[in-house]
Design an enzyme around this catalytic site. Structure first.
Site, PDB file in Angstrom:
ATOM      1  N   LEU A 189       0.833  -1.201   0.000  1.00 15.13           N
ATOM      2  CA  LEU A 189       0.000   0.000   0.000  1.00 15.13           C
ATOM      3  C   LEU A 189       0.865   1.247   0.000  1.00 15.13           C
ATOM      4  O   LEU A 189       1.948   1.276   0.614  1.00 15.13           O
ATOM      5  CB  LEU A 189      -0.902   0.007   1.236  1.00 15.13           C
ATOM      6  CG  LEU A 189      -2.169  -0.840   1.144  1.00 15.13           C
ATOM      7  CD1 LEU A 189      -2.801  -0.981   2.525  1.00 15.13           C
ATOM      8  CD2 LEU A 189      -3.164  -0.258   0.153  1.00 15.13           C
ATOM      9  N   HIS A 200      -2.784 -12.109   8.501  1.00 17.58           N
ATOM     10  CA  HIS A 200      -1.616 -12.749   7.909  1.00 17.58           C
ATOM     11  C   HIS A 200      -1.525 -14.186   8.434  1.00 17.58           C
ATOM     12  O   HIS A 200      -1.735 -14.414   9.622  1.00 17.58           O
ATOM     13  CB  HIS A 200      -0.346 -11.960   8.271  1.00 17.58           C
ATOM     14  CG  HIS A 200       0.884 -12.530   7.646  1.00 17.58           C
ATOM     15  ND1 HIS A 200       1.196 -12.340   6.308  1.00 17.58           N
ATOM     16  CD2 HIS A 200       1.872 -13.305   8.155  1.00 17.58           C
ATOM     17  CE1 HIS A 200       2.324 -12.977   6.034  1.00 17.58           C
ATOM     18  NE2 HIS A 200       2.747 -13.574   7.136  1.00 17.58           N
ATOM     19  N   VAL A 242       6.054  -4.047   5.737  1.00 14.04           N
ATOM     20  CA  VAL A 242       5.173  -5.186   5.432  1.00 14.04           C
ATOM     21  C   VAL A 242       4.937  -6.069   6.651  1.00 14.04           C
ATOM     22  O   VAL A 242       5.879  -6.467   7.339  1.00 14.04           O
ATOM     23  CB  VAL A 242       5.820  -6.045   4.307  1.00 14.04           C
ATOM     24  CG1 VAL A 242       5.028  -7.324   4.082  1.00 14.04           C
ATOM     25  CG2 VAL A 242       5.903  -5.249   3.030  1.00 14.04           C
ATOM     26  N   GLU A 279      -8.272 -18.469  10.573  1.00 11.90           N
ATOM     27  CA  GLU A 279      -8.436 -17.072  10.116  1.00 11.90           C
ATOM     28  C   GLU A 279      -9.903 -16.684  10.076  1.00 11.90           C
ATOM     29  O   GLU A 279     -10.279 -15.574  10.446  1.00 11.90           O
ATOM     30  CB  GLU A 279      -7.829 -16.895   8.717  1.00 11.90           C
ATOM     31  CG  GLU A 279      -6.323 -17.016   8.665  1.00 11.90           C
ATOM     32  CD  GLU A 279      -5.783 -16.755   7.259  1.00 11.90           C
ATOM     33  OE1 GLU A 279      -6.199 -15.778   6.620  1.00 11.90           O
ATOM     34  OE2 GLU A 279      -4.941 -17.551   6.789  1.00 11.90           O
TER      35      GLU A 279
HETATM   36  C1  GAR Z   1      -5.135 -15.671   3.614  1.00 12.77           C
HETATM   37  O1  GAR Z   1      -4.483 -16.830   4.075  1.00 12.77           O
HETATM   38  C2  GAR Z   1      -4.490 -14.424   4.182  1.00 12.77           C
HETATM   39  O2  GAR Z   1      -4.071 -14.571   5.516  1.00 12.77           O
HETATM   40  C3  GAR Z   1      -3.313 -14.270   3.262  1.00 12.77           C
HETATM   41  O3  GAR Z   1      -3.812 -14.556   1.988  1.00 12.77           O
HETATM   42  C4  GAR Z   1      -4.898 -15.472   2.107  1.00 12.77           C
HETATM   43  C5  GAR Z   1      -6.101 -14.858   1.432  1.00 12.77           C
HETATM   44  O4  GAR Z   1      -7.152 -15.763   1.369  1.00 12.77           O
HETATM   45  N1  GAR Z   1      -2.769 -12.937   3.342  1.00 12.77           N
HETATM   46  C6  GAR Z   1      -1.474 -12.667   3.289  1.00 12.77           C
HETATM   47  O5  GAR Z   1      -0.626 -13.514   3.122  1.00 12.77           O
HETATM   48  C7  GAR Z   1      -1.130 -11.191   3.455  1.00 12.77           C
HETATM   49  N2  GAR Z   1       0.248 -11.025   3.781  1.00 12.77           N
HETATM   50  P1  GAR Z   1      -8.606 -15.253   1.040  1.00 12.77           P
HETATM   51  O6  GAR Z   1      -8.509 -14.394  -0.214  1.00 12.77           O
HETATM   52  O7  GAR Z   1      -9.383 -16.529   0.798  1.00 12.77           O
HETATM   53  O8  GAR Z   1      -9.118 -14.489   2.233  1.00 12.77           O
END
Ligand code: GAR
Length: 216
Positions: free
Chosen positions: A92, A108, A143, A173
């Site tokens: 960003l 994350h 980051v 998550e």
């Molecule tokens: C998730 O595992 C999220 O934590 C990760 O990308 C995936 C998105 O899944 N984000 C990162 O790695 C950010 N640094 P989603 O599109 O199904 O929510």
């Protein structure tokens, strides 16, 4: 009481977006998703927003400042009080992060500060850790840094591969992000330096051991 309006930024699948949409389907949940913004036209998460009747836009991917300006305008037009990054895989603009500081959160798939950046689950397996998990944190310029709101621990199993570990972390998550957004919406988070105090929060009584003490 009026619910907190949340803007969600995505780049892909949008399963965390879906978890937030599902949580907000309960009228008792203190937040609602007001707008979804993607930097990619082909993000599957856009269809999830459409299916839920949530306004969604694709902002130009050409340059970082243009994306930030378009996103900022859409968020302000929608009256957003919290921006949630949900699988938003682009750096960003610093001005955007500064403008939304303390109202900008990210999820994350690791126990930060371990394994920031791409392929967090692959990094965890390569490091041989016995536990990984996921983190929701306020966003700062660097980051995957910023005061940590909540984390969930996921045990690494013998023989795990990246996909299996990622699936189990993703399930965590989907529970953690709605919880963290709820805490923000309820005004229960107080940032003190690099720490977040959670009013009414309680630590679990037990530590976990991996492998379990009860070996078979
Ligand atoms: C998730 O595992 C999220 O934590 C990760 O990308 C995936 C998105 O899944 N984000 C990162 O790695 C950010 N640094 P989603 O599109 O199904 O929510």
């Amino acid at each position: 009481m009026a619910r907190l309006k949340v803007g969600v930024l995505i780049s892909g699948r949008g399963s965390n977006l879906q978890a937030l949409i599902d949580a907000a389907a309960d009228p008792a949940y203190p937040a609602e998703i007001a707008v979804v913004i993607s930097n990619r036209r082909d993000a599957a998460g856009l269809a999830r927003a459409a299916a839920a009747g949530i306004p969604h836009i694709v902002a130009p991917e050409t340059d970082r400042a243009a994306f930030a300006a378009a996103a900022d305008r859409a968020l302000r037009d929608a009256g957003v009080g919290l921006v949630a990054l949900a699988g938003f895989m682009r750096l960003l603009d610093e001005g955007f992060v500064a403008a939304w500081t303390d109202r900008l959160v990210n999820i994350h798939p690791s126990l930060l500060p371990a394994f920031p950046g791409l392929h967090a689950q692959r990094q965890a397996l390569a490091a041989g850790v016995k536990f990984s998990g996921c983190t929701v944190h306020f966003v700062r310029a660097a980051v995957d840094t910023g005061p940590i709101i909540a984390q969930a621990v996921v045990a690494v199993a013998d023989g795990d591969d990246e996909a299996r570990l990622a699936d189990r972390i993703l399930a965590a998550e989907h529970r953690l992000y709605p919880l963290a957004v709820r805490l923000f919406a309820e005004g229960r988070l107080r940032i003190v330096g690099n720490q977040v105090a959670v009013a009414g929060g309680a630590a679990p009584a037990l530590a976990a051991l991996n492998p379990s003490e009860t070996l078979t």
